[in-house]
Design a protein around this motif. Structure first.
Motif, mmCIF file in Angstrom:
data_model
loop_
_atom_site.group_PDB
_atom_site.id
_atom_site.type_symbol
_atom_site.label_atom_id
_atom_site.label_comp_id
_atom_site.label_asym_id
_atom_site.label_seq_id
_atom_site.Cartn_x
_atom_site.Cartn_y
_atom_site.Cartn_z
ATOM 1 N N ASP A 58 0.852 -1.194 0.000
ATOM 2 C CA ASP A 58 0.000 0.000 0.000
ATOM 3 C C ASP A 58 0.888 1.244 0.000
ATOM 4 O OD1 ASP A 58 -1.893 1.924 0.209
ATOM 5 O OD2 ASP A 58 -2.747 1.258 2.114
ATOM 6 N N ILE A 61 -0.586 5.007 1.685
ATOM 7 C CA ILE A 61 -0.944 5.249 3.079
ATOM 8 C C ILE A 61 -0.430 6.602 3.569
ATOM 9 C CG2 ILE A 61 1.074 4.118 4.113
ATOM 10 C CD1 ILE A 61 -0.965 2.843 6.111
ATOM 11 N N VAL A 64 -2.869 9.127 2.376
ATOM 12 C CA VAL A 64 -4.105 9.032 3.164
ATOM 13 C C VAL A 64 -3.946 9.780 4.492
ATOM 14 C CG1 VAL A 64 -5.608 7.440 4.423
ATOM 15 C CG2 VAL A 64 -4.877 6.888 2.099
ATOM 16 N N ALA A 98 -10.882 8.382 4.427
ATOM 17 C CA ALA A 98 -9.736 7.472 4.401
ATOM 18 C C ALA A 98 -10.186 6.049 4.101
ATOM 19 C CB ALA A 98 -9.001 7.537 5.740
ATOM 20 N N GLY A 102 -9.309 3.258 0.793
ATOM 21 C CA GLY A 102 -8.930 1.852 0.883
ATOM 22 C C GLY A 102 -9.912 0.942 0.183
ATOM 23 N N THR A 120 -1.994 1.350 -5.943
ATOM 24 C CA THR A 120 -1.699 2.213 -4.793
ATOM 25 C C THR A 120 -0.728 3.334 -5.154
ATOM 26 O OG1 THR A 120 0.044 0.683 -4.026
ATOM 27 C CG2 THR A 120 -2.179 0.390 -3.140
ATOM 28 N N TYR A 216 -7.044 -3.733 2.716
ATOM 29 C CA TYR A 216 -6.786 -2.370 2.232
ATOM 30 C C TYR A 216 -7.673 -1.358 2.945
ATOM 31 C CZ TYR A 216 -3.643 -4.041 -1.357
ATOM 32 O OH TYR A 216 -2.572 -4.612 -2.003
ATOM 33 N N SER A 220 -6.048 1.696 5.185
ATOM 34 C CA SER A 220 -6.405 3.112 5.039
ATOM 35 C C SER A 220 -7.018 3.660 6.319
ATOM 36 C CB SER A 220 -7.379 3.284 3.871
ATOM 37 O OG SER A 220 -6.723 3.083 2.634
#
Length: 357
Positions: A58, A61, A64, A98, A102, A120, A216, A220
């Protein structure tokens, strides 16, 4: 468990070396601040660890984290251009955004069979752009909002400092939840199975797509929680906040025993990896060597410009170590299989028949 014990020993030796170099390393103020930094990293490193355990990655992140803070500042700050809604409105809406990031990425990966790295990576840039648009390329400040106490205050005040910062309490809850999910639930077993062998997991009846989407979403969500903490800690948000944080999360997870191949790792290891990363970060500023130059006492310190060189080297060493461990384990499995085959009784062989005389 052997890897966790080894990394714990490395962490203790690092702390001991830094304390010998600079006694202020174990000063109350530095310990509390380092604990706060470890906690905020550990929150989103836990989400990253879950994704890595399932065999994914990911890269969004960090973005995010920035998006959550920017949205929260836009919604709940009373500054110019902000909406001034109460925190009980801004925090849930920011965390919901957020989680939606995800969910969207998980669905793209599972429904369209896209590579997690590509999805991602695109999400990282897109979300960063949304943050920049919301902040209009500037900075959104929380001013003197009581919200700032979330990261900068805590429990058990001694000498003006809280010995237990609130981010540590939040991290403890996230860590406990992550450990429970990984080691005590069916979902955790499915995550390990998915990372260990995806095809075998599918053939065994596991809903692979659902498990992958959930990881995911959780990743997130932890990024959103960390974003709220960072917004409180910094006091102002821009699209620059969170940039490069995904590298710290990956490094913390890998150092803690999460193999990039998937199927390996645990909550305790992620805690240790997060601590090592932040101790390295803090140690670059705290490490010093006293020496005498012509009777004049001098102090040599590490150049802060070496920060990313050192952290990058740590990541490479962790990846190389993980690869070496897998090679050794594979060689042992092959050798044991060969030994077992050699020791197995041979099938009965019929004696040759006598020739015609």
């Amino acid at each position: 468990m052997k890897r966790e014990l080894g990394m714990s020993l490395v962490l203790v030796l690092m702390c001991a070396g830094l304390w010998i170099s600079n006694p202020d390393f174990l000063g109350q103020s530095n310990v509390v601040n380092t604990t706060r930094q470890i906690s905020m990293l550990g929150i989103y490193a836990m989400g990253m660890g879950l994704v890595i355990i399932t065999g994914g990655i990911d890269l969004s992140i960090g973005s995010v984290i920035g998006l959550t803070g920017v949205l929260l500042a836009k919604l709940s700050s009373s500054g110019m251009g902000c909406l001034g809604y109460p925190l009980w409105v801004g925090v849930p809406l920011s965390l919901a955004a957020a989680v939606l990031v995800g969910l969207a990425q998980g669905l793209l990966i599972t429904r369209l069979k896209l590579q997690p790295f590509v999805v991602t990576l695109g999400g990282m840039l897109l979300v960063r752009g949304v943050s920049q648009a919301v902040a209009e390329g500037g900075t959104l400040s929380f001013g003197d909002s009581p919200f700032l106490r979330l990261a900068n205050d805590g429990l058990l005040h001694v000498g003006g400092d809280a010995l237990i910062p609130y981010p540590l309490v939040i991290f403890a809850a996230v860590l406990a939840a992550g450990a429970y999910v990984l080691h005590s639930t069916v979902l955790g077993r499915y995550m390990y199975a998915l990372g260990g062998n995806r095809e075998a997991a599918e053939y065994s009846g596991i809903n692979v797509s659902r498990v992958e989407v959930l990881t995911y979403v959780i990743s997130s969500a932890t990024g959103g929680i960390a974003g709220v903490c960072y917004a409180s800690y910094i006091g102002q948000m821009s699209q620059q906040v969170g940039m490069g944080y995904e590298l710290y999360a990956i490094a913390a997870a890998v150092l803690g025993g999460c193999s990039l191949r998937g199927g390996e790792g645990g909550a305790l290891g992620i805690l240790i990896g997060s601590a090592i990363m932040r101790v390295i970060d803090n140690g670059i500023n705290m490490f010093q060597v006293r020496y005498s130059d012509g009777g004049i006492r001098r102090i040599w310190r590490l150049d802060p410009n070496w920060t990313f060189i050192i952290i990058g080297a740590v990541i490479l060493v962790a990846v190389v170590f993980d690869q070496v461990v897998h090679i050794i384990q594979e060689q042992r499995r092959v050798r044991r299989a060969a030994e077992a085959s050699a020791a197995a009784p041979r099938p009965f062989e019929a004696p040759p028949t006598a020739g015609a005389g």
